[in-house]
Design a protein around this motif. Structure first.
Motif, PDB file in Angstrom:
ATOM      1  N   SER A 170       0.819  -1.219   0.000  1.00  0.00           N
ATOM      2  CA  SER A 170       0.000   0.000   0.000  1.00  0.00           C
ATOM      3  C   SER A 170       0.848   1.263   0.000  1.00  0.00           C
ATOM      4  O   SER A 170       0.332   2.363  -0.197  1.00  0.00           O
ATOM      5  CB  SER A 170      -0.933   0.022   1.214  1.00  0.00           C
ATOM      6  OG  SER A 170      -0.200   0.294   2.405  1.00  0.00           O
ATOM      7  N   ARG A 171       2.132   1.114   0.253  1.00  0.00           N
ATOM      8  CA  ARG A 171       3.086   2.224   0.319  1.00  0.00           C
ATOM      9  C   ARG A 171       2.671   3.253   1.384  1.00  0.00           C
ATOM     10  O   ARG A 171       2.997   4.430   1.290  1.00  0.00           O
ATOM     11  CB  ARG A 171       3.218   2.891  -1.057  1.00  0.00           C
ATOM     12  CG  ARG A 171       3.754   1.950  -2.134  1.00  0.00           C
ATOM     13  CD  ARG A 171       3.737   2.554  -3.532  1.00  0.00           C
ATOM     14  NE  ARG A 171       2.352   2.703  -3.997  1.00  0.00           N
ATOM     15  CZ  ARG A 171       1.752   3.874  -4.164  1.00  0.00           C
ATOM     16  NH1 ARG A 171       2.414   5.003  -3.935  1.00  0.00           N
ATOM     17  NH2 ARG A 171       0.509   3.930  -4.576  1.00  0.00           N
ATOM     18  N   ASN A 172       1.915   2.787   2.361  1.00  0.00           N
ATOM     19  CA  ASN A 172       1.499   3.593   3.523  1.00  0.00           C
ATOM     20  C   ASN A 172       0.646   4.804   3.144  1.00  0.00           C
ATOM     21  O   ASN A 172       0.516   5.747   3.938  1.00  0.00           O
ATOM     22  CB  ASN A 172       2.725   4.063   4.326  1.00  0.00           C
ATOM     23  CG  ASN A 172       3.534   2.907   4.875  1.00  0.00           C
ATOM     24  OD1 ASN A 172       2.980   1.942   5.395  1.00  0.00           O
ATOM     25  ND2 ASN A 172       4.846   2.977   4.723  1.00  0.00           N
ATOM     26  N   ILE A 173       0.046   4.812   1.972  1.00  0.00           N
ATOM     27  CA  ILE A 173      -0.732   5.988   1.562  1.00  0.00           C
ATOM     28  C   ILE A 173      -2.003   6.160   2.398  1.00  0.00           C
ATOM     29  O   ILE A 173      -2.536   7.267   2.483  1.00  0.00           O
ATOM     30  CB  ILE A 173      -1.109   5.923   0.067  1.00  0.00           C
ATOM     31  CG1 ILE A 173      -1.938   4.661  -0.220  1.00  0.00           C
ATOM     32  CG2 ILE A 173       0.121   5.987  -0.812  1.00  0.00           C
ATOM     33  CD1 ILE A 173      -2.540   4.664  -1.601  1.00  0.00           C
ATOM     34  N   LEU A 174      -2.459   5.061   3.019  1.00  0.00           N
ATOM     35  CA  LEU A 174      -3.654   5.130   3.863  1.00  0.00           C
ATOM     36  C   LEU A 174      -3.303   4.996   5.343  1.00  0.00           C
ATOM     37  O   LEU A 174      -4.174   4.732   6.171  1.00  0.00           O
ATOM     38  CB  LEU A 174      -4.655   4.050   3.452  1.00  0.00           C
ATOM     39  CG  LEU A 174      -5.255   4.196   2.043  1.00  0.00           C
ATOM     40  CD1 LEU A 174      -6.154   3.015   1.709  1.00  0.00           C
ATOM     41  CD2 LEU A 174      -6.013   5.506   1.903  1.00  0.00           C
ATOM     42  N   GLY A 175      -2.038   5.187   5.680  1.00  0.00           N
ATOM     43  CA  GLY A 175      -1.608   5.062   7.069  1.00  0.00           C
ATOM     44  C   GLY A 175      -1.525   3.610   7.495  1.00  0.00           C
ATOM     45  O   GLY A 175      -1.274   2.715   6.680  1.00  0.00           O
ATOM     46  N   ARG A 176      -1.765   3.371   8.767  1.00  0.00           N
ATOM     47  CA  ARG A 176      -1.692   1.997   9.284  1.00  0.00           C
ATOM     48  C   ARG A 176      -2.933   1.227   8.881  1.00  0.00           C
ATOM     49  O   ARG A 176      -4.066   1.701   9.012  1.00  0.00           O
ATOM     50  CB  ARG A 176      -1.554   2.010  10.810  1.00  0.00           C
ATOM     51  CG  ARG A 176      -1.359   0.614  11.423  1.00  0.00           C
ATOM     52  CD  ARG A 176      -1.077   0.719  12.914  1.00  0.00           C
ATOM     53  NE  ARG A 176      -2.150   1.418  13.616  1.00  0.00           N
ATOM     54  CZ  ARG A 176      -3.311   0.843  13.977  1.00  0.00           C
ATOM     55  NH1 ARG A 176      -3.546  -0.420  13.698  1.00  0.00           N
ATOM     56  NH2 ARG A 176      -4.227   1.549  14.625  1.00  0.00           N
ATOM     57  N   ILE A 177      -2.711   0.013   8.387  1.00  0.00           N
ATOM     58  CA  ILE A 177      -3.793  -0.814   7.859  1.00  0.00           C
ATOM     59  C   ILE A 177      -4.179  -1.890   8.876  1.00  0.00           C
ATOM     60  O   ILE A 177      -3.325  -2.501   9.519  1.00  0.00           O
ATOM     61  CB  ILE A 177      -3.370  -1.467   6.526  1.00  0.00           C
ATOM     62  CG1 ILE A 177      -3.456  -0.440   5.394  1.00  0.00           C
ATOM     63  CG2 ILE A 177      -4.210  -2.687   6.191  1.00  0.00           C
ATOM     64  CD1 ILE A 177      -2.984  -0.962   4.074  1.00  0.00           C
TER      65      ILE A 177
END
Length: 403
Positions: A262-269
């Protein structure tokens, strides 16, 4: 209305008999019942309870096709679980370095959103709830079509349970292994994508801003599609051999993979539901009709999820078929006539085959290991990013079907 057994010596005659109570079959059934036609729908799944979870699979329905869903009456019931897709951000991590990226914005098409992302289980549950109480709909669940015989004016339809129904028109919405397609002896061309699709539902700490993000990796796309609040659905395509390894990961290791991809684009998953996985297989029927029979949805075509054409193409089938049936019914013409069915096939078959070829070629282009294709892909993304005209043309082609 739910009927398990109509104990009559002479079977009743219905206007329409639909085999398959998935999203497409139920959408068609409600559209037809709402214009006053008597409709039967049959499905082998006996459970008619409303789903207790949202599920891992979703469908991004293009805004131009929402009137067909609105006609069912279910949209107000499910909107709380849905999200508009206002932008699409594509990043090519498998191509040239540095990675190319591009953003498509629905406002460039003078619309507020490309599509509405709807959880499949919630969608079907709402359709089913309405179908069960509709006065023009007769439902047979836990049963299936076994055979049928066409007469000049009607069809005699035998259920697996032994029940007999009669109808003026039979519609196959019974999926990839369609029984109606087989009995009608309509050939289908299969296609093996060599990929498996992982799906799951995620919660994340950063807002998605109604942006669908599709990242190309060497095996295929990793797509995060917005849902309500700070949640999204994931569709991740991998080659079969790598997909098997992924599904054997521990839950913790799987989430770590998701976080990295996700390349951290949505923060912590956080993983809410899933993962589930299914091998991808394509198919397109050579014909859509036979005497008093028509095929729609995955009985007629099955696509890769790349490009989100699957259910949208099914809704185009429904849109054309409902319009033709409505016109014939209102003027007292035979709704199972050869003329009506030919009109439906003429309007839909070439579009179905065209989209099948586009989806297959595009899917191969974004999943290839060829350096040449990767370079061409990078060049195309740069051209689209730099040209509003080309970008708009691509969006019109992908989302409205018209250039």
């Amino acid at each position: 209305m739910t009927v398990k057994d109509l104990n009559t010596k002479t079977p009743p005659v219905f206007d329409i008999f639909i085999s398959g109570a998935g999203i497409a079959g139920l959408t068609l059934a409600l559209n037809l019942a709402n214009i006053g036609l008597s409709v039967v729908i049959i499905d082998p799944v006996e459970d008619t309870s409303f789903p207790q979870t949202i599920g891992t699979r979703t469908c991004a329905i293009m805004t131009s096709l929402l009137p067909t869903l609105e006609a069912t009456g279910v949209l107000p019931d499910i909107m709380d679980e849905c999200s508009w897709l206002e932008k699409m951000h594509i990043v090519d991590m498998a191509g040239t370095k540095p990675p190319k990226d591009i953003t498509f914005d629905a406002q460039e098409l003078d619309t507020h959103a490309f599509a509405l992302n709807i959880p499949n289980d919630v969608f079907r549950g709402a359709l089913l709830k309405r179908a069960l109480r509709h006065p023009n709909l007769t439902c047979f669940f836990g049963d299936m079509l076994a055979d049928f015989k066409t007469t000049p004016a009607l069809l005699d339809i035998q259920h697996d349970s032994g029940q007999i129904s009669r109808a003026r028109l039979l519609i196959g919405a019974d999926g990839y292994n369609s029984r109606i397609r087989k009995v009608a002896q309509i050939e289908a061309k299969p296609f093996d994508y060599g990929q498996t699709a992982h799906t799951c539902r995620l919660k994340h700490t950063k807002p998605h801003h109604n942006i669908s993000t599709e990242t190309y990796y060497k095996d295929g796309p990793f797509t995060l599609v917005p849902l309500a609040d700070n949640t999204c659905s994931l569709v991740w395509l991998e080659r079969h051999e790598n997909a098997d390894k992924t599904m054997r990961l521990t839950r913790e290791d799987f989430v770590t993979r998701l976080q990295t991809n996700s390349r951290n684009i949505l923060g912590r998953i956080e993983l809410i539901e899933g993962p589930t996985s299914v091998p991808l297989r394509g198919m397109v029927a050579e014909k859509l009709v036979a005497p008093r029979c028509a095929l729609i949805a995955e009985a007629a075509h099955a696509y890769s999820p790349v490009g989100a054409q699957g259910l949208n193409t099914s809704l185009r089938d429904i849109e054309v078929l409902v319009s033709s049936i409505k016109n014939y019914a209102q003027t007292g013409l035979d709704i199972g006539s050869e003329t009506l069915l030919k009109t439906y096939e003429d309007k839909r078959l070439s579009d179905i085959h065209r989209r099948f070829n586009i989806v297959n070629n595009f899917g191969q282009a974004v999943s290839t290991h060829s350096d040449l294709v990767k370079a061409l892909r990078a060049g195309a993304m740069s051209a689209l990013k730099d040209s509003r005209f080309l970008r708009k043309l691509a969006m019109q082609t992908g989302y409205t079907g018209a250039a």
